[in-house]
Motif scaffolding. Structure first.
Motif, PDB file in Angstrom:
ATOM      1  N   LEU A  69       1.429  -0.885   0.737  1.00 41.85           N
ATOM      2  CA  LEU A  69      -0.349  -0.305   0.217  1.00 41.85           C
ATOM      3  C   LEU A  69       1.045   1.685   0.172  1.00 41.85           C
ATOM      4  N   GLU A  70       1.577   1.431   0.775  1.00 41.19           N
ATOM      5  CA  GLU A  70       2.423   1.958   0.907  1.00 41.19           C
ATOM      6  C   GLU A  70       3.545   2.467  -0.845  1.00 41.19           C
ATOM      7  N   GLY A  71       3.454   1.393  -1.102  1.00 39.67           N
ATOM      8  CA  GLY A  71       4.391   1.633  -3.060  1.00 39.67           C
ATOM      9  C   GLY A  71       2.998   1.991  -3.772  1.00 39.67           C
ATOM     10  N   ILE A  72       1.742   1.613  -3.661  1.00 37.56           N
ATOM     11  CA  ILE A  72       0.376   2.441  -4.076  1.00 37.56           C
ATOM     12  C   ILE A  72       0.351   4.117  -4.017  1.00 37.56           C
ATOM     13  N   ALA A  73       0.241   3.694  -3.127  1.00 39.12           N
ATOM     14  CA  ALA A  73       0.428   5.370  -2.247  1.00 39.12           C
ATOM     15  C   ALA A  73       1.583   6.284  -3.416  1.00 39.12           C
ATOM     16  N   ARG A  74       2.771   6.201  -3.082  1.00 42.21           N
ATOM     17  CA  ARG A  74       4.098   6.559  -3.943  1.00 42.21           C
ATOM     18  C   ARG A  74       3.910   6.968  -5.279  1.00 42.21           C
ATOM     19  N   GLN A  75       3.240   5.786  -5.666  1.00 42.01           N
ATOM     20  CA  GLN A  75       3.325   5.177  -7.923  1.00 42.01           C
ATOM     21  C   GLN A  75       2.358   5.116  -7.763  1.00 42.01           C
ATOM     22  N   PRO A  76       0.882   5.413  -8.381  1.00 40.74           N
ATOM     23  CA  PRO A  76      -0.113   4.456  -8.158  1.00 40.74           C
ATOM     24  C   PRO A  76      -0.168   4.193  -9.741  1.00 40.74           C
ATOM     25  N   GLU A  77       0.997   4.294 -10.652  1.00 41.38           N
ATOM     26  CA  GLU A  77       0.996   3.889 -11.716  1.00 41.38           C
ATOM     27  C   GLU A  77       1.611   2.805 -12.024  1.00 41.38           C
ATOM     28  N   ALA A  78       2.220   2.419 -10.646  1.00 45.41           N
ATOM     29  CA  ALA A  78       3.046   1.170 -10.737  1.00 45.41           C
ATOM     30  C   ALA A  78       1.987   0.228 -10.508  1.00 45.41           C
ATOM     31  N   ARG A  79       0.597   0.083  -9.910  1.00 41.84           N
ATOM     32  CA  ARG A  79      -0.041  -0.578  -8.954  1.00 41.84           C
ATOM     33  C   ARG A  79      -0.600  -2.315  -9.881  1.00 41.84           C
TER      34      ARG A  79
END
Length: 74
Positions: A29-39
């Motif tokens: 979830l932290e990764g999605i918050a930082r880079q939503p396009e890499a979901r």
């Protein structure tokens, strides 16, 4: 004594699964918050990591049940 050993193995297996999954998905979830396009990429990697995280607790629980019911350890 084997009952205590089996119980400890099952308990630590469940504890490890809970901690591992919590850490994994908090980082996801932290990764999605930082880079939503890499979901999509992050989701695939999270599912692979989930399989790896779950492998050890499942093995631990299986051996704990074997010890608990007397198949291993007399």
């Amino acid at each position: 004594m084997t009952v205590i050993a089996g119980g400890i193995m099952i308990a630590f297996g469940a504890l490890a699964a809970g901690l591992g999954n919590g850490i994994l998905f908090s980082r996801y979830l932290e990764g999605i918050a930082r880079q939503p396009e890499a979901r999509g990429t992050l989701f695939g990697q999270a599912m692979i990591a989930l399989g790896l995280v779950e492998a050890l607790p499942i093995i631990s629980i299986a051996f704990g049940l074997l010890v608990l019911f007397g198949v291993i350890g007399g």
